[in-house]
Design an enzyme around this catalytic site. Structure first.
Site, PDB file in Angstrom:
ATOM      1  N   ARG A 124      40.016  37.218  37.426  1.00 53.43           N
ATOM      2  CA  ARG A 124      39.167  37.894  36.415  1.00 53.43           C
ATOM      3  C   ARG A 124      39.873  39.116  35.856  1.00 53.43           C
ATOM      4  NH1 ARG A 124      34.581  39.584  39.301  1.00 53.43           N
ATOM      5  NH2 ARG A 124      35.599  38.720  41.146  1.00 53.43           N
TER       6      ARG A 124
ATOM      7  N   HIS B  81      31.061  37.653  47.270  1.00 53.93           N
ATOM      8  CA  HIS B  81      32.098  37.604  46.245  1.00 53.93           C
ATOM      9  C   HIS B  81      31.601  36.695  45.152  1.00 53.93           C
ATOM     10  CE1 HIS B  81      35.856  37.089  44.186  1.00 53.93           C
ATOM     11  NE2 HIS B  81      36.407  38.010  44.974  1.00 53.93           N
TER      12      HIS B  81
END
Ligand SMILES: Cc1cc2nc3c(=O)[nH]c(=O)nc-3n(C[C@H](O)[C@H](O)[C@H](O)COP(=O)(O)OP(=O)(O)OC[C@H]3O[C@@H](n4cnc5c(N)ncnc54)[C@H](O)[C@@H]3O)c2cc1C
Ligand SMILES: Cc1cc2nc3c(=O)[nH]c(=O)nc-3n(C[C@H](O)[C@H](O)[C@H](O)COP(=O)(O)O)c2cc1C
Lengths: 493, 412
Positions: free
Chosen positions: A296, A276
């Site tokens: 994000r 990740h």
């Protein structure tokens, strides 16, 4: 990797990382003596693992009228599932389609996923969401709330259409809440907490006919016979492959892979893991923990030591993670308290959208609160963290492995994502394939209880000896190696 | 492995259905010798001391002689390839890999008894064996050998491959007859023995696959050669199906009379994971257990019998210390219970009760009464069935009670 017959994986496939290979090649935890004193139990369907895939499988099998035992290593719900933040994919939007979801998933996986499995995954999507809502799961709604409000859809990295459905940024927690409730209330499901599977049982024909569990509380072995076994034991982040920190829960120690492999099941893509991109590098107490992709998705930027954005934050995860590693390797990283990473610009994001922290990013708020700092004023330092096991047991669209009677669903299986997974597809996978495996396992004839034994372990021990491999290392690991646990000592005490 | 003493498993004979190859490797010589002097066949087998490999070890020549002397036309020779019990896996190998040795043995038997039918009776679960044997039989039928056989016999010879019911009980010889007569494979009481009245009431010779496979080699090389292959008083070689907690399980052809110790520790590579040896179930597995004290026993019919057990089919299921004997026995009795044809109430209910009691005891749920019931069943049941199934089942249970009383002690 010599001891492992080449027929078990595609020829020429890259080997798994050495620590995982060593686990796969290790000796069994138990021998016949453990079986001799074991308490026998029976079920129509045995589910191993108390995460989302296990819960979905148990509910489907019990729904088909079967007596189900769900055995889990920790407690029901202690899993990677509860940690999922960002959300779940399903093609329900007006501008979306199953085809779009299919194409995005295959492309995201660099065309290495099994298209039959992907087809199944995306087709199940809308029904999975309906099913979860039926169980009582809450999803975020679009602004104009009230009757007829639509589910809020967000865009995930690597997708062409907004398709992520979420519950704030604690989607997995909400999902597990309703699943656990449904499982624990179901009259035909018996949950056995703290009972890790330590070996599978095989019959003369090589089919899987149950498992040996170790009951930690009573320090005894249980011999659970069942005509169908569903592996839902999740991933392997706690092996810390390559020395990376991990976002995974404590129980993610690759147990399912070890058990399936010893029985002769085919595995795939074992060299492929997802890192990740935004694991916490600083503040130190949170290292390895995750900052949801939702941050994000909401518009937060990644910024290097020169104060520059260096990548489109919404590209596929492997690309973003690689970009961060490149910045660090080329000296444009940021060091704080001895840890290197890049900035996740939460102050910038929250300046643009001040209410986010209260509405959609509650998980982030909690995270910051735990570390005692204010994400409005200070950015997190992030670096890739070992997040997801892309590969696993080869399955067919019904979730059956190459071993009759042995099913696999969720992170322990392989092929659904290929060599890279899109955000939100794991949560969809565990419900879609969990239910499929459960329903299919329920259809296996119940009368055919076989006594079951560990002849496959004997075969395996002979193969180890023939290959001159050490027989002292034993697996499954059950707990990470920094929490030393010896089954033999525990059982003998 | 040492191929010096191998006959049945000799590498050059592992050809499958390839009659040309078999003849080129020396096959057919036994049949030629038999055709040249049919009257010498039975005395040669007697001289060679060939025994029935289907479990009983009965002298083969006696059965052949009985069938030869029995009055009646249209006699049958049946090759018993039903092999189905746990731990035995020899006949399927012979049928698949040396089918011509088996057929040639059957032809010699037909010649010796004057039979008009040769039936290869094969378990359909072993599909590869059935298919290979079908090919092999077709090759014999298309060869000049059949005509030579018929000339010598003075009547036609029919050769057929018949799939069995696939049931364990179907291997018992009177059940074989029942199935070939078109009925369910129910065993019946003897007498009449098959040699007197068998398939279609005609005299019938039934031999195990391995028994017949030895015959061409004996006729080819002579009785003295065959006798010399064995150790001590025992003659010839034997196929041992070795399984269980050993390093190298598998099928081994060794001199008849090889010691158990040698089979396990030399050929079988010793015990799995270096564990201690505990016991052996001989195939079966319907015989008295062999234990540590018996490691030196010579594995031939008479020596094993002297230890009050039986060589059986030559299956040796090895158990290590740490493995529960009760669990294994329970497993085998469950097999017998499933395999009982149900004709005799004592067998049907008896095996079921034995299995139920053992399951309870094995699972830690047994009571002292259960154990008593088990013991009294062992006294009542023997001899109560038409065939040997119930006797075999009781023998294993009784032997485990007698040899490993400690394991049952928790229940007592
Ligand atoms: C921090 C984090 C965030 C994530 N965010 C997202 C997201 O936003 N969207 C998304 O789609 N996916 C996300 N994922 C991935 C996703 O959550 C997991 O892949 C998925 O939930 C795995 O479900 P599972 O049921 O297969 O395994 P898990 O949920 O991990 O469950 C495995 C279960 O098996 C048990 N177990 C293990 N070994 C044994 C044994 N030997 N015997 C018995 N039981 C055993 C464990 O105790 C556990 O209960 C995230 C993962 C993490 C770690
Ligand atoms: C229950 C039962 C099952 C049997 N199954 C077989 C078998 O599968 N194959 C076999 O050759 N003999 C079997 N036998 C032994 C046969 O009845 C018979 O003795 C044997 O076929 C004779 O051949 P042989 O003299 O060459 O050993 C069985 C006996 C019993 C009691």
């Amino acid at each position: 990797m010599r001891a492992i017959p080449a027929t078990r994986g595609p020829r020429g496939a890259p080997p798994p990382p050495p620590p995982l290979a060593a686990l796969l090649q290790s000796n069994a935890l138990l021998d016949d003596a453990a079986l001799a004193g074991a308490t026998p139990l029976r079920a129509d369907v045995l589910v191993l693992g108390g995460g989302g895939a296990g819960a979905a499988a148990a509910l489907a099998a019990a729904g088909a009228g079967r007596q189900v035992i769900l055995a889990t290593k920790l407690r029901m719900g202690d899993s990677n599932t509860v940690m999922a933040e960002g959300g779940i994919q399903a093609a329900i939007g007006p501008e979306d389609s199953l085809q779009h979801h299919f194409d995005d998933t295959l492309r995201g996986g660099h065309n290495s996923a099994d298209p039959h499995l992907v087809k199944q995954l995306v087709t199940d999507g809308p029904a999975v969401i309906r099913w979860l809502i039926g169980l009582g799961m809450h999803f975020d709604l679009e602004k104009e709330a009230g009757l007829g409000a639509r589910l809020l859809r967000k865009k995930a990295g690597g997708t062409t259409v907004p398709r992520i459905l979420s519950h704030r940024d604690v989607t997995g927690l909400e999902m597990m809440r309703v699943l656990r409730e449904a499982v624990e209330l179901h009259p035909r499901i018996t949950v056995m907490n703290r009972c890790p599977a330590v070996e599978l049982l095989s019959d003369d024909a090589g089919a899987c006919v149950g498992a040996v569990l170790y009951d930690l509380e009573h320090r005894r072995f249980l011999l659970l016979r069942s005509p169908a076994v569903i592996l839902a034991t999740g991933g392997s982040g706690r092996l810390h492959l390559g020395g990376f920190p991990t976002s995974n829960h404590y129980g993610a120690t690759a147990d399912g892979l070890v058990l399936a492999y010893r029985m002769g099941a085919r595995l795939r893509d074992l060299d492929s893991f997802q890192y990740h991109p935004t694991g916490v590098a600083w503040p130190a107490p949170l290292a390895g923990g995750l900052i949801s992709e939702a941050v994000r998705s909401a518009g937060a930027w990644l910024v290097n030591g020169h104060g520059q954005r260096f990548v489109d934050e919404l590209l596929a995860r492997d690309i973003v993670a690689a970009a961060i590693l490149r910045e660090i390797a080329e000296g444009r990283g940021v060091t704080r308290g001895g840890r290197v990473g890049v900035f996740l610009d939460t102050p910038g994001l929250l300046a643009r959208q001040p209410d986010l922290l209260e509405t959609r990013l509650t998980g982030l708020k909690h995270l910051a609160h735990k570390a005692g700092f204010d994400p409005r004023r200070e950015p997190f330092l992030v670096a890739p963290t070992l997040h997801y096991q892309n590969g696993g047991a080869v399955i067919d669209p019904q979730g059956e492995t190459t071993i009759p009677g042995l099913y696999a669903a969720g992170e322990v299986s392989g092929g659904v994502h290929g060599r890279n997974r899109l955000m939100g597809n794991a949560l969809l996978e565990i419900i879609s394939f969990g239910r499929r495996a459960g329903a299919h396992a329920a259809a296996r004839p119940v009368a055919a209880y076989s006594r079951g034994g560990i002849e496959h372990v004997h075969r395996w021990q002979r193969a180890l000896a023939a290959a001159g491999l050490p027989r002292a290392p034993r697996a499954p690991l059950l707990y990470p190696d920094y929490a030393p646990f010896s089954l033999r000592q525990h059982a003998a005490a | 492995m040492d191929t010096l003493n191998q006959v049945l498993l000799y590498p050059a004979f592992q050809l499958g259905a390839d009659l040309e190859g078999w003849l080129a490797a020396g096959g057919g010589q036994g049949l030629i010798a038999a055709l040249a002097e049919p009257a010498a066949i039975i005395p040669t087998l007697r001289e060679a001391d060939l025994r029935g490999m289907g479990g009983a070890g009965f002298p083969t020549w006696r059965k052949w002689q009985a069938a030869a002397e029995a009055p009646g036309a249209g006699k049958f020779v049946v090759c018993n390839g039903n092999e189905d019990e746990p731990g035995t896996f020899k006949d399927r190998h012979l049928l698949r890999w040396t089918p011509h040795a088996v057929v040639e043995g059957g032809l010699i038997a037909a010649l010796a008894t004057g039979a008009a039918h040769l039936v290869l009776y094969i378990n359909p679960h072993q599909a590869a064996a059935v298919a290979e044997m079908r090919r092999a039989v077709a090759q014999w039928q298309a060869s000049p050998w059949l005509a030579r056989m018929e000339r010598a016999l003075g009547h036609p010879l029919d050769i057929a491959v018949v799939e069995t019911s696939g049931r364990y009980i179907g291997g018992e010889e009177t059940a074989v007859i029942s199935w070939l007569d078109g009925h369910f494979p129910f065993p019946r009481r003897k007498p009449p023995f098959p040699a007197q009245s068998g398939v279609g009431r005609a005299p019938t010779l039934i031999n195990n696959t391995e028994t017949l496979a030895h015959v061409p080699h004996i006729l080819r090389h002579g009785a003295a050669w065959y006798r010399a292959l064995g150790i001590g008083a025992a003659a010839g070689t034997k196929l041992y199906s070795l399984s269980g907690d050993v390093m190298r399980p598998g099928l081994y052809e060794l001199p008849m009379g090889t010691s158990l110790q040698e089979l396990i520790f030399v050929h079988g590579g010793g015990m799995l994971e270096g564990r201690d040896f505990k016991a052996v179930f001989t195939g079966g597995p319907s015989n008295t257990l062999l234990t540590k004290r018996d490691l030196d026993v010579a594995l031939d019919f008479d020596s094993v019998r002297a230890r009050r057990s039986r060589l059986g089919t030559g299956a040796m299921i090895v158990i290590s210390e740490g493995t529960s004997i009760i669990r294994k026995v329970a497993e085998y009795i469950a097999f017998f219970a499933a395999g009982s044809c149900g004709q005799c109430p004592s067998c049907k209910a008896g095996t079921f009760q034995l299995a139920r009691l053992l399951d309870r005891i094995d699972g830690g749920r047994g009571t002292a009464e259960d154990l008593q019931a088990l013991e009294s069943l062992c006294r009542i049941l023997p001899g109560s069935g038409r065939c040997g199934l119930i006797d075999g089942a009781v023998t294993v249970v009784e032997s485990s009670l007698h040899t490993f009383p400690d394991e049952y002690a928790a229940t007592r």
